[in-house]
Scaffold this motif. Structure first.
Motif, PDB file in Angstrom:
ATOM      1  N   THR A  12       0.852  -1.196   0.000  1.00 15.84           N
ATOM      2  CA  THR A  12       0.000   0.000   0.000  1.00 15.84           C
ATOM      3  C   THR A  12       0.886   1.244   0.000  1.00 15.84           C
ATOM      4  O   THR A  12       2.027   1.221   0.463  1.00 15.84           O
ATOM      5  CB  THR A  12      -0.945   0.049   1.206  1.00 15.84           C
ATOM      6  N   HIS A  15      -1.167   7.910   1.470  1.00 16.98           N
ATOM      7  CA  HIS A  15      -1.438   9.204   0.852  1.00 16.98           C
ATOM      8  C   HIS A  15      -2.248  10.014   1.846  1.00 16.98           C
ATOM      9  O   HIS A  15      -3.457   9.831   1.980  1.00 16.98           O
ATOM     10  CB  HIS A  15      -2.222   9.007  -0.456  1.00 16.98           C
ATOM     11  N   GLU A  18      -4.973   8.395   4.032  1.00 19.45           N
ATOM     12  CA  GLU A  18      -5.482   7.239   3.305  1.00 19.45           C
ATOM     13  C   GLU A  18      -4.341   6.333   2.870  1.00 19.45           C
ATOM     14  O   GLU A  18      -3.197   6.752   2.736  1.00 19.45           O
ATOM     15  CB  GLU A  18      -6.264   7.690   2.065  1.00 19.45           C
ATOM     16  N   SER A  19      -4.697   5.080   2.629  1.00 12.91           N
ATOM     17  CA  SER A  19      -3.767   4.123   2.042  1.00 12.91           C
ATOM     18  C   SER A  19      -4.342   3.656   0.717  1.00 12.91           C
ATOM     19  O   SER A  19      -5.510   3.250   0.640  1.00 12.91           O
ATOM     20  CB  SER A  19      -3.534   2.931   2.974  1.00 12.91           C
ATOM     21  N   LEU A  20      -3.521   3.719  -0.318  1.00 13.18           N
ATOM     22  CA  LEU A  20      -3.928   3.324  -1.652  1.00 13.18           C
ATOM     23  C   LEU A  20      -3.222   2.036  -2.035  1.00 13.18           C
ATOM     24  O   LEU A  20      -2.094   1.785  -1.598  1.00 13.18           O
ATOM     25  CB  LEU A  20      -3.555   4.402  -2.663  1.00 13.18           C
ATOM     26  N   ASP A  31       0.875   4.813  -9.101  1.00 14.87           N
ATOM     27  CA  ASP A  31      -0.118   4.420  -8.098  1.00 14.87           C
ATOM     28  C   ASP A  31      -1.204   5.476  -7.965  1.00 14.87           C
ATOM     29  O   ASP A  31      -2.401   5.152  -7.868  1.00 14.87           O
ATOM     30  CB  ASP A  31       0.565   4.201  -6.750  1.00 14.87           C
ATOM     31  N   ALA A  35      -5.270   5.128  -8.913  1.00 13.66           N
ATOM     32  CA  ALA A  35      -6.317   5.405  -7.922  1.00 13.66           C
ATOM     33  C   ALA A  35      -7.162   6.607  -8.294  1.00 13.66           C
ATOM     34  O   ALA A  35      -8.100   6.944  -7.555  1.00 13.66           O
ATOM     35  CB  ALA A  35      -5.663   5.631  -6.564  1.00 13.66           C
ATOM     36  N   VAL A  37      -6.228   9.721  -8.286  1.00 14.26           N
ATOM     37  CA  VAL A  37      -5.900  10.875  -7.441  1.00 14.26           C
ATOM     38  C   VAL A  37      -5.323  12.018  -8.278  1.00 14.26           C
ATOM     39  O   VAL A  37      -5.542  13.194  -7.966  1.00 14.26           O
ATOM     40  CB  VAL A  37      -4.917  10.462  -6.328  1.00 14.26           C
TER      41      VAL A  37
END
Length: 805
Positions: A12, A15, A18-20, A31, A35, A37
């Protein structure tokens, strides 16, 4: 036996709060893209919107599995971390790293639970080093010389500024007992017709008293040797081996080498690679013209038909084995036989060098230093030596690798770009290029030559970029002059030169969705990174063509034509002076994103007209009309292994298609040689309304046979004035569909006909680029990926030279 377990799943990326999900191998940008982002930085002007990513710290997290029984030691191995990070198992610090170009190994025996990799911003790391060591000059404002990271991720005059972080190469657990192989240096030579493989092996032990043996095999020969302490040498001999040759000179046979470490009868570890038997030397002997720079493979001097290679993606973790093979296959199909891995990038993956081994592409490998003064103090000095030792050993099995080069343009920069005065005696990298790196190569890989830099004249007694000595970079032409300036000099080896053009139309359309395309529209300018790049494109066009004000399609076409013409002017001139000039390395083969640049293949993998022109310029046989002191000559460049003989027809023609004078001659060029045929005075063009056509036969496989209007022919054209002075007739030609493509039949002179296949369909590709047809001649253009062929649509995608209005 050593067991390797990939650790690719379950990562993971933190961020904020949060964890992506994180892809490993991968990087922060990919990454965040996955996601949703951040927007795609390759599109529009999104690059600026994601600048914040490179200025933040990032954390990757996973879990170490529970310890497994049956092995004495467990190592956590990272093949690549980008770049400054600390690695933790739970609360235990395993180590700190600061080099993208190295691998790392940590003892995690008995450990399990959380695994954390905390990346510091590359900017923060570089600026901290700069603060300790002091300011050093460079070609760009970004601080890339203070960190061992891919320099061009900080932006270049063809690349975006996308400074990323991440676990960019594979990571795994290795479990082993008693001993393992830590390093193998295969010294491969050919001695009096015998192939010799000398394996210099280092091992790591958990048990000092264990009796270890090595068993090695190659070409049906097998040898065993005892390991005394932590190192051993195993020598194998293969009588009369099949030699590995660069493409165009012979085949590329590869031999499997297998090495196994034993404790008694139990195998502990194994090492396997492919090698090729060949010799390589660099001829730098002095002569009446200066100092040579000629690669000699298996005793055969080679004119290097080269291209410069940059990372094929600004995020290198996205480059797959298939993508390497596609791009390098394109290079081989263009007649390229040498690829220079440029110093602002990386040491490429094994997949790159494997493909070069198989395709017969010679590799010139820069150490990663480019266009800057690099401090020589710690912490950088130790990192430089460690990365050099690791990568020299990693890459030395590959027969394609023929030259190590210390840096790109730094010796030149010190002398010419005001660095010496600004440095005031501070270190700047000379100790690397003339000390550390040649010592590492000599100690680890004495089978290959090393040169201190490109350009480099071989001595401080001469200017570093002296064209009469060693390697030369020709950039005054692009920056300030007309491309006819290439013909003023005959350098010994042209390692960089080039001319810009925009990417293919479909590539621009994808990269700039919804934009009203113009040469100076916001998105087009954003995807032009060279200083005054569009101004230089305009200057180059106006010397040859009427500038197409407000007509983007015409501007796009003419800049493509001018790029191909410029590169042709250089290569034709320099190849005609073999063996004084022993190589040309075009800047550049490829792109790392959609951009206006010097590339032959754009950022979406589409082939520009320059690519197809390289097929002609780098063919084994090339006809070119060149001006010499005594007058115009036809130079027949024969790089094939057979003599080139046959009829030669010269015609002086009017632009209306009338033959004004002609001569039938005989051509005779020895193998690997250049023959010159003086052009009779009465055949030299006398003004803007006439030109010279030279046709030669006896050239099997010519990519220009259809244009020449005859089977197995090569053609050279000579127009004495720029296009803007040529009173071209209005082009008239017929377009008909044929199976697999279109046929164009000329009713007038049709110069620089170009079918832009991607205007038919974004997936479409044409098998050729610029074509000049005389009245009555025809050409068939093969097209793939065009699902709804239509002659009228094809006609709209065809461009050529038109009368000046």
């Amino acid at each position: 036996m050593l067991e390797a377990t990939p650790l690719t799943d379950g990562w993971t990326l933190r961020h904020g709060e949060e964890s992506l999900p994180a892809g490993v191998p991968g990087c922060v940008h990919t990454d965040l893209l996955a996601a949703g982002v951040i927007p795609d930085p390759f599109l529009g002007r999104n690059e600026a919107e994601v600048d914040w990513v490179g200025r933040r710290a990032w954390t990757y997290e996973a879990r170490l599995p529970e310890p497994a029984s049956g092995h004495e030691q467990t190592d956590l191995v990272f093949d690549g971390l980008d770049t400054a990070a600390e690695v933790l198992a739970g609360d235990r610090l395993l180590g700190r790293v600061r080099n993208m170009h190295r691998s790392y190994r940590f003892d995690v025996t008995g450990l399990s639970g959380p695994l954390t990799v905390r990346f510091r911003s590359a900017y923060a790391e570089a600026e901290a080093v700069r603060g300790r060591l002091g300011e050093r000059p460079s070609a760009y404002a970004e601080p890339y010389q203070y960190i061992r990271k891919m320099a061009c991720s900080f932006g270049w005059d063809w690349g975006p500024t996308l400074v990323t972080a991440g676990i960019w190469r594979p990571v795994r657990l290795e479990r082993w007992s008693t001993a393992r192989i830590t390093r193998v240096r295969p010294l491969v030579t050919v001695e009096q017709g015998v192939g010799v493989v000398e394996l210099r092996v280092d091992v790591e032990r958990t048990r000092v008293e264990a009796e270890l043996t090595l068993e090695a095999g190659v070409g049906g020969r097998r040898v065993r040797a005892a390991v005394r302490g932590t190192d051993a040498v195993v020598r194998l001999e293969v009588p009369d081996p099949a030699l590995w040759w660069p493409r165009g000179y012979g085949e590329q046979p590869l031999y499997d080498v297998e090495l196994t470490l034993h404790h008694g009868d139990a195998p502990l570890d194994a090492w396997r690679r492919r090698i090729g038997f060949r010799s390589v030397e660099l001829d730098t002997s002095a002569d009446v013209r200066g100092t040579a720079f000629t690669l000699v493979v298996n005793g055969e001097p080679v004119f290097a038909r080269g291209v410069n290679w940059i990372p094929d993606d600004v995020f290198p973790s996205r480059i797959t084995r298939e993508r390497y093979r596609e791009r390098l296959g394109q290079a081989a199909r263009a007649g390229v036989d040498l690829v220079r891995v440029w110093g602002g990038g990386i040491y490429e993956s094994e997949d790159f060098y494997d493909a070069c081994d198989e395709l017969g592409l010679l590799v010139w490998q820069d150490f990663p230093f480019a266009c800057a003064a690099y401090p020589e103090e710690q912490p950088l000095r130790g990192e430089v030596e460690a990365e050099a030792r690791e990568n020299v050993v990693r890459l030395m099995p590959h027969p394609s690798l023929v030259l190590w080069n210390g840096n790109n343009e730094n010796l030149w920069g010190f002398r010419d770009w005001g660095w010496e005065e600004r440095l005031g005696g501070d270190s700047w990298g000379e100790g690397y290029y003339l000390g550390v790196l040649p010592r590492v190569v000599a100690e680890a890989d004495p089978t290959r030559p090393y040169t201190a830099g490109s350009p480099w004249s071989g001595s401080w007694r001469r200017h570093p970029n002296d064209p009469a000595h060693g390697t030369h970079h020709s950039w005054e032409v692009w920056n300030r002059e007309d491309y006819t300036g290439y013909r003023r000099e005959v350098p010994r080896f042209v390692a960089e030169f080039g001319w810009q053009a925009p990417p293919a139309y479909a590539t621009l359309r994808r990269a700039l969705p919804g934009e009203d395309l113009a040469a100076d529209s916001p998105g087009v300018l954003h995807h032009q990174k060279a200083e005054h790049g569009n101004g230089k494109l305009r200057r180059g066009l106006e010397r040859h063509f009427a500038f197409p004000e407000g007509d983007f399609d015409r501007w796009h076409y003419l800049t493509q034509v001018n790029q191909a013409r410029a590169v042709a002017a250089g290569i034709e001139h320099w190849r005609s002076h073999w063996p004084v000039c022993a190589g040309t390395v075009v800047w550049q083969l490829n792109d790392c994103w959609p951009v206006t640049s010097w590339s032959a293949i754009d950022g979406d993998g589409r082939e520009k007209p320059l690519y197809h022109e390289l097929r002609r310029l780098y063919a084994d046989r090339l006809l070119t009309l060149q001006r010499r002191a005594a007058g115009l000559v036809l130079a027949a460049v024969n790089q094939s292994r057979e003599p080139w003989t046959g009829p030669l027809v010269l015609r002086r023609m009017s632009v209306e298609g009338e033959v004004l004078a002609a001569a039938n001659l005989e051509l005779a060029a020895d193998a690997r040689a250049v023959a010159e045929v003086p052009v009779p005075a009465e055949l030299e063009p006398t003004g803007p309304k006439d030109f010279l056509v030279a046709d030669a036969w006896g050239s099997p496989g010519s990519p220009r046979s259809a244009e020449a209007g005859s089977a197995n022919g090569l053609r050279a054209l000579y127009f004495p004035v720029p296009d803007r002075e040529v009173p071209y007739p209005s082009p008239v030609f017929d377009v008909n569909l044929v199976p697999g493509g279109v046929e164009v039949r000329a009713r007038t002179l049709v110069r620089d006909l170009l079918l832009q296949a991607d205007r038919l369909d974004a997936r479409a590709r044409a098998d050729r680029g610029l074509v000049t047809l005389l009245p009555g001649e025809r050409v068939t253009i093969r097209i793939t990926g065009w699902e709804t062929p239509d002659a009228d649509t094809a006609r709209r995608a065809l461009y050529c030279q038109e009368p000046v209005r």
